[in-house]
Design a protein around this motif. Sequence first.
Motif, PDB file in Angstrom:
ATOM      1  N   THR A   3       1.059  -1.164   0.071  1.00 37.44           N
ATOM      2  CA  THR A   3      -0.001  -0.012   0.001  1.00 37.44           C
ATOM      3  C   THR A   3       0.738   1.286  -0.057  1.00 37.44           C
ATOM      4  O   THR A   3       1.916   1.307   0.536  1.00 37.44           O
ATOM      5  N   ASP A   4       0.256   2.500  -0.413  1.00 35.07           N
ATOM      6  CA  ASP A   4       1.127   3.741  -0.369  1.00 35.07           C
ATOM      7  C   ASP A   4       1.658   3.867   1.039  1.00 35.07           C
ATOM      8  O   ASP A   4       2.541   4.565   1.394  1.00 35.07           O
ATOM      9  N   ALA A   5       0.712   3.449   2.316  1.00 33.13           N
ATOM     10  CA  ALA A   5       1.178   3.782   3.382  1.00 33.13           C
ATOM     11  C   ALA A   5       2.340   3.011   3.904  1.00 33.13           C
ATOM     12  O   ALA A   5       3.425   3.591   4.524  1.00 33.13           O
ATOM     13  N   ASP A   6       2.754   1.934   3.087  1.00 29.57           N
ATOM     14  CA  ASP A   6       4.064   1.289   3.286  1.00 29.57           C
ATOM     15  C   ASP A   6       5.119   1.739   2.162  1.00 29.57           C
ATOM     16  O   ASP A   6       6.234   1.920   2.616  1.00 29.57           O
TER      17      ASP A   6
ATOM     18  N   THR B 259      -1.820   9.959   4.081  1.00 30.61           N
ATOM     19  CA  THR B 259      -1.819   8.538   4.161  1.00 30.61           C
ATOM     20  C   THR B 259      -1.812   8.054   5.523  1.00 30.61           C
ATOM     21  O   THR B 259      -2.338   7.026   5.844  1.00 30.61           O
ATOM     22  N   GLU B 260      -0.822   8.785   6.353  1.00 36.19           N
ATOM     23  CA  GLU B 260      -0.470   8.305   7.743  1.00 36.19           C
ATOM     24  C   GLU B 260      -1.683   8.707   8.398  1.00 36.19           C
ATOM     25  O   GLU B 260      -2.237   7.818   9.276  1.00 36.19           O
TER      26      GLU B 260
ATOM     27  N   GLY C 213      -4.290   6.218   7.488  1.00 33.69           N
ATOM     28  CA  GLY C 213      -4.108   4.725   8.373  1.00 33.69           C
ATOM     29  C   GLY C 213      -4.391   4.965   9.820  1.00 33.69           C
ATOM     30  O   GLY C 213      -5.075   3.881  10.204  1.00 33.69           O
TER      31      GLY C 213
ATOM     32  N   ILE D 269      -3.998   2.317   1.814  1.00 37.31           N
ATOM     33  CA  ILE D 269      -3.773   2.072   3.106  1.00 37.31           C
ATOM     34  C   ILE D 269      -4.062   0.429   3.463  1.00 37.31           C
ATOM     35  O   ILE D 269      -4.730  -0.102   2.451  1.00 37.31           O
TER      36      ILE D 269
END
Length: 208
Positions: A89-92, A152-153, A156, A207
Motif C-alpha cells: 500500500t502507499d502507506a508502506d 496517508t499516515e 491509516g 492503506i
Amino acid sequence: MIRLLIADDHPVVRAGLRAVLESEPDFAIVAEAATAERAVELAAGAGVDVVLMDLQFGPGSAMNGAQATAAITARAGGPRVLVVTTYDTDADTLPALEAGATGYLLKDAPPEELAQAVRAAAAGRPALAPSVADRLLERMRTPAAALSARETEVLGLVADGLTNQQVSQRLHLSQATVKSHLVHIYTKLGVDSRTAAVREARGRGLIR
C-alpha cells in the motif's frame, strides 16, 4: 560478487531468501539480521553492498524497516536498500522510498525477478514491484488527487480506529491540522465521511 545482508524477523523467510539468492553465482550472503536495529549495525560495517529489508519486525525491534532504511542510507557510502515485504500500500511504499530505498519488491516475486532487483539495486538503479510502479505512475499523472505521505499516515490511523484527538497526539499535530488533513482527504477521494474515506482508500490500495 554482490554482498548481501538479509534483514527479516522470520527465520523461515531468511532461509528461503538465502536459498534463492545463494543459487546465483554473483551473490554472497554475508550477514543476517532478525531486528531492524541489528540490520543498521551490520550495514554500518564494511562488506555489504545491498540490504534486503523487511518493513515490519516483531516486538523485539523498536524500529521498523523504513526507519532502518533511513538510518542506513543516511551514511555516505553505505549499502543500497532493497525492501522485500508483503505490503504494497502507499502507506508502506511511500515511507520506505522516502527513506532512501533503491527498490521495493514483494515477497511473492519470482526468483528471477528478485535476482534482477538485487543487481539493479547494487548498480543504484530503481527496482519496483509492478503494482508499486503502477501506483507511483498514477500519482505522477494525477498529483492533485494523490494523498500526501502525511495524509496517508492520518488516514491509516483513522482506519485503525483512532479519534482525531488520538491522531493528533500520535503525530504531534493540532486537532485543527488533523481536521484539515481529513477535509483534503475527503476531497481527493470524493467522499464525505471517515468510513467512506477508509473504504475508498483500501479499495485503491492506499492503506492496509
